[in-house]
Design a protein around this motif. Structure first.
Motif, mmCIF file in Angstrom:
data_model
loop_
_atom_site.group_PDB
_atom_site.id
_atom_site.type_symbol
_atom_site.label_atom_id
_atom_site.label_comp_id
_atom_site.label_asym_id
_atom_site.label_seq_id
_atom_site.Cartn_x
_atom_site.Cartn_y
_atom_site.Cartn_z
ATOM 1 N N THR A 232 0.818 -1.212 0.000
ATOM 2 C CA THR A 232 0.000 0.000 0.000
ATOM 3 C C THR A 232 0.853 1.265 0.000
ATOM 4 O O THR A 232 0.382 2.322 -0.420
ATOM 5 N N ALA A 233 2.087 1.163 0.453
ATOM 6 C CA ALA A 233 2.995 2.310 0.411
ATOM 7 C C ALA A 233 3.659 2.470 -0.956
ATOM 8 O O ALA A 233 4.350 3.457 -1.201
ATOM 9 N N ARG A 234 3.439 1.518 -1.856
ATOM 10 C CA ARG A 234 4.087 1.541 -3.179
ATOM 11 C C ARG A 234 3.076 1.317 -4.302
ATOM 12 O O ARG A 234 3.387 0.700 -5.308
ATOM 13 N N LEU A 235 1.881 1.832 -4.129
ATOM 14 C CA LEU A 235 0.850 1.635 -5.141
ATOM 15 C C LEU A 235 1.161 2.335 -6.453
ATOM 16 O O LEU A 235 0.586 2.009 -7.495
ATOM 17 N N ASP A 236 2.078 3.294 -6.415
ATOM 18 C CA ASP A 236 2.447 3.990 -7.653
ATOM 19 C C ASP A 236 3.439 3.189 -8.488
ATOM 20 O O ASP A 236 3.724 3.547 -9.631
ATOM 21 N N LYS A 237 3.945 2.079 -7.942
ATOM 22 C CA LYS A 237 4.920 1.255 -8.655
ATOM 23 C C LYS A 237 4.210 0.184 -9.479
ATOM 24 O O LYS A 237 3.125 -0.274 -9.128
ATOM 25 N N PRO A 238 4.839 -0.273 -10.572
ATOM 26 C CA PRO A 238 4.249 -1.332 -11.404
ATOM 27 C C PRO A 238 4.466 -2.715 -10.791
ATOM 28 O O PRO A 238 5.261 -3.527 -11.278
ATOM 29 N N LEU A 239 3.763 -2.995 -9.713
ATOM 30 C CA LEU A 239 3.953 -4.237 -8.979
ATOM 31 C C LEU A 239 3.275 -5.416 -9.688
ATOM 32 O O LEU A 239 2.211 -5.276 -10.288
ATOM 33 N N THR A 240 3.905 -6.570 -9.598
ATOM 34 C CA THR A 240 3.354 -7.804 -10.154
ATOM 35 C C THR A 240 3.237 -8.848 -9.051
ATOM 36 O O THR A 240 3.750 -8.662 -7.937
ATOM 37 N N VAL A 241 2.593 -9.952 -9.359
ATOM 38 C CA VAL A 241 2.478 -11.040 -8.393
ATOM 39 C C VAL A 241 3.859 -11.588 -8.050
ATOM 40 O O VAL A 241 4.138 -11.943 -6.896
ATOM 41 N N VAL A 242 4.754 -11.623 -9.040
ATOM 42 C CA VAL A 242 6.123 -12.091 -8.797
ATOM 43 C C VAL A 242 6.822 -11.160 -7.818
ATOM 44 O O VAL A 242 7.539 -11.612 -6.905
ATOM 45 N N ASP A 243 6.625 -9.846 -7.974
ATOM 46 C CA ASP A 243 7.227 -8.882 -7.052
ATOM 47 C C ASP A 243 6.730 -9.117 -5.628
ATOM 48 O O ASP A 243 7.509 -9.097 -4.668
ATOM 49 N N LEU A 244 5.433 -9.327 -5.487
ATOM 50 C CA LEU A 244 4.854 -9.543 -4.164
ATOM 51 C C LEU A 244 5.349 -10.851 -3.551
ATOM 52 O O LEU A 244 5.680 -10.907 -2.355
ATOM 53 N N ALA A 245 5.442 -11.900 -4.373
ATOM 54 C CA ALA A 245 5.916 -13.195 -3.866
ATOM 55 C C ALA A 245 7.371 -13.109 -3.434
ATOM 56 O O ALA A 245 7.758 -13.673 -2.400
ATOM 57 N N ARG A 246 8.175 -12.387 -4.222
ATOM 58 C CA ARG A 246 9.590 -12.242 -3.872
ATOM 59 C C ARG A 246 9.734 -11.488 -2.552
ATOM 60 O O ARG A 246 10.553 -11.847 -1.695
ATOM 61 N N ARG A 247 8.925 -10.428 -2.373
ATOM 62 C CA ARG A 247 8.987 -9.658 -1.147
ATOM 63 C C ARG A 247 8.548 -10.500 0.052
ATOM 64 O O ARG A 247 9.118 -10.406 1.154
ATOM 65 N N ALA A 248 7.560 -11.349 -0.146
ATOM 66 C CA ALA A 248 7.047 -12.188 0.934
ATOM 67 C C ALA A 248 7.864 -13.450 1.139
ATOM 68 O O ALA A 248 7.585 -14.236 2.054
ATOM 69 N N ARG A 249 8.855 -13.683 0.253
ATOM 70 C CA ARG A 249 9.729 -14.857 0.314
ATOM 71 C C ARG A 249 8.917 -16.159 0.232
ATOM 72 O O ARG A 249 9.046 -17.060 1.059
ATOM 73 N N MET A 250 8.043 -16.197 -0.759
ATOM 74 C CA MET A 250 7.260 -17.416 -0.985
ATOM 75 C C MET A 250 6.958 -17.548 -2.473
ATOM 76 O O MET A 250 7.158 -16.601 -3.239
ATOM 77 N N SER A 251 6.518 -18.705 -2.880
ATOM 78 C CA SER A 251 6.170 -18.913 -4.279
ATOM 79 C C SER A 251 4.880 -18.173 -4.611
ATOM 80 O O SER A 251 4.095 -17.820 -3.726
ATOM 81 N N THR A 252 4.655 -17.926 -5.910
ATOM 82 C CA THR A 252 3.431 -17.238 -6.312
ATOM 83 C C THR A 252 2.195 -18.061 -5.947
ATOM 84 O O THR A 252 1.147 -17.504 -5.586
ATOM 85 N N ARG A 253 2.313 -19.389 -6.036
ATOM 86 C CA ARG A 253 1.180 -20.232 -5.676
ATOM 87 C C ARG A 253 0.869 -20.136 -4.187
ATOM 88 O O ARG A 253 -0.303 -20.034 -3.783
ATOM 89 N N ASN A 254 1.923 -20.144 -3.358
ATOM 90 C CA ASN A 254 1.725 -20.021 -1.919
ATOM 91 C C ASN A 254 1.191 -18.640 -1.563
ATOM 92 O O ASN A 254 0.338 -18.491 -0.676
ATOM 93 N N LEU A 255 1.681 -17.616 -2.272
ATOM 94 C CA LEU A 255 1.197 -16.255 -2.037
ATOM 95 C C LEU A 255 -0.298 -16.166 -2.328
ATOM 96 O O LEU A 255 -1.057 -15.572 -1.557
ATOM 97 N N THR A 256 -0.717 -16.730 -3.454
ATOM 98 C CA THR A 256 -2.134 -16.698 -3.826
ATOM 99 C C THR A 256 -2.991 -17.384 -2.773
ATOM 100 O O THR A 256 -4.085 -16.912 -2.433
ATOM 101 N N ARG A 257 -2.496 -18.495 -2.240
ATOM 102 C CA ARG A 257 -3.235 -19.217 -1.208
ATOM 103 C C ARG A 257 -3.397 -18.366 0.037
ATOM 104 O O ARG A 257 -4.485 -18.285 0.620
ATOM 105 N N HIS A 258 -2.305 -17.693 0.459
ATOM 106 C CA HIS A 258 -2.389 -16.839 1.648
ATOM 107 C C HIS A 258 -3.289 -15.632 1.402
ATOM 108 O O HIS A 258 -4.027 -15.207 2.301
ATOM 109 N N PHE A 259 -3.234 -15.047 0.214
ATOM 110 C CA PHE A 259 -4.087 -13.902 -0.094
ATOM 111 C C PHE A 259 -5.558 -14.291 -0.003
ATOM 112 O O PHE A 259 -6.385 -13.534 0.526
ATOM 113 N N ASN A 260 -5.887 -15.451 -0.517
ATOM 114 C CA ASN A 260 -7.277 -15.885 -0.472
ATOM 115 C C ASN A 260 -7.737 -16.109 0.966
ATOM 116 O O ASN A 260 -8.873 -15.795 1.327
ATOM 117 N N ALA A 261 -6.830 -16.636 1.805
ATOM 118 C CA ALA A 261 -7.180 -16.889 3.196
ATOM 119 C C ALA A 261 -7.317 -15.597 3.995
ATOM 120 O O ALA A 261 -8.198 -15.474 4.857
#
Length: 346
Positions: free
Chosen positions: A219-248
């Protein structure tokens, strides 16, 4: 013969949800359409309006079965089941051929009576999740001001009840009469968009989940062109695991959550700043004004410019100050559509 409208009151009922049908159907307006409505109040002896007033001269709930149209206003505590006598009376009225209308949380009464099973319906956006969870057979739409399903109509919260009552006048007496009535109420005959423009997006609370550090970072970087890969890398998890946590945690996908936050930031900037649409598009990561307008209109139901005119705290410096008696407001037009009920689909 005038169309008979019965207002069902029982228990504690908020004032505004009662006042809207009383003002529109209960005031003699034969100068607009003759005959006007035959309006009655049907309720129990325990009914209180707003916690202060008790309706006098009301008929019993049995009177609903003889009405052409039954209006069910909100009831205060949706965590409790609707009054059984009200549910039974509303069901009996519909079985007798009545058109049944709910305002705000009155939709819970219609749902309890089984009138919304398999139908689209809405209620105040604060309670749409509860309505959907409690009555899974109901197709709940939280984004609209009202929904017309023929013999069953539901509206969103509070002032949306006025929109639905005007819609009924439009169906019964035509657009010209509804427009004239809207002028007297000092309101437009039809409001742009739906209640999506009033909904505050859900925010995950607490820090006891896997995304507790990631969400504030995003939310502090909404002006950046963020992708799911960027978010997964920041969270130190795979994109599939990230999606699972986001849904939960958020109940949605990473990209949909990201878009929701960008739309919400755009709403805040439209309300509180004089930034241009292009500048807001850049600050929210939308890239271009065209992209912002497309996503904003789809999510909120109105264009960014219309949203700003409605919610901006002060007149923008670039906007000319026009005396109110010269404001170019037109209430004699109606959106062109084959069927007014189609307007519920923003």
């Amino acid at each position: 013969m005038p169309i008979s409208v019965a207002l069902a009151v029982t228990g504690e009922i908020p004032i505004l949800e009662v006042a809207a049908p009383c003002e529109i159907f209960g005031v003699n307006r034969t100068d607009l359409a003759d005959p006007w409505y035959d309006f009655t109040v049907c309720g129990s002896d325990s009914a209180h309006i707003g916690g202060w007033f008790r309706p006098e001269g009301s008929r019993s709930l049995d009177g609903l079965v003889r009405a052409h149209t039954v209006v069910v206003p909100a009831y205060r505590d949706v965590t409790r089941k609707p009054p059984a006598d009200l549910v039974d009376a509303v069901r009996a009225a519909h079985e007798a051929g009545a058109r049944v209308v709910s305002i705000c949380t009155g939709a819970f009464v219609l749902a309890a009576a089984g009138l919304l099973d398999g139908r689209r319906a809405t209620t105040h956006w604060l309670h749409t999740d509860l309505l959907a969870a409690r009555y899974p057979e109901v197709k709940v739409d939280p984004s609209v001001l009202y929904i017309d399903e023929g013999s069953v109509l539901t509206s969103a919260g509070k002032a949306a009840g006025i929109d639905l009552c005007l819609h009924l006048v439009r169906l019964d007496h035509g657009a010209a009469v509804a427009n004239a009535l809207a002028r007297r109420l000092v309101m437009p005959p039809y409001r742009d968009g739906g209640q999506a423009q009033f909904i505050t997006p859900p925010v995950s609370s607490g820090r006891d989940h896997a995304l507790a550090e990631l969400l504030p970072w995003v939310t502090a970087r909404l002006d950046k062109p963020l992708t799911v890969v960027d978010l997964a890398r920041r969270a130190r998890m795979s994109t599939r695991n990230l999606t699972r946590h986001f849904n939960a945690v958020t109940g949605t996908t990473p990209l949909q959550w990201l878009l929701t936050q960008r739309i919400y930031k755009a709403q805040v900037l439209l309300e509180t700043s004089d930034c241009s649409i292009e500048q807001i598009a850049a600050q929210t990561g939308m890239g271009t004004a065209a992209t912002l307008r497309r996503h904003f209109n789809r999510a909120v139901g109105v264009p960014p410019d219309t949203y700003r005119r409605t919610f901006h705290a002060e007149p923008r410096a670039a906007d000319p100050v026009v005396p109110s008696r010269w404001l170019p407001v037109r209430f004699d037009t109606y959106p062109r559509t084959a069927r007014p009920a189609a307007l519920i689909h923003p």
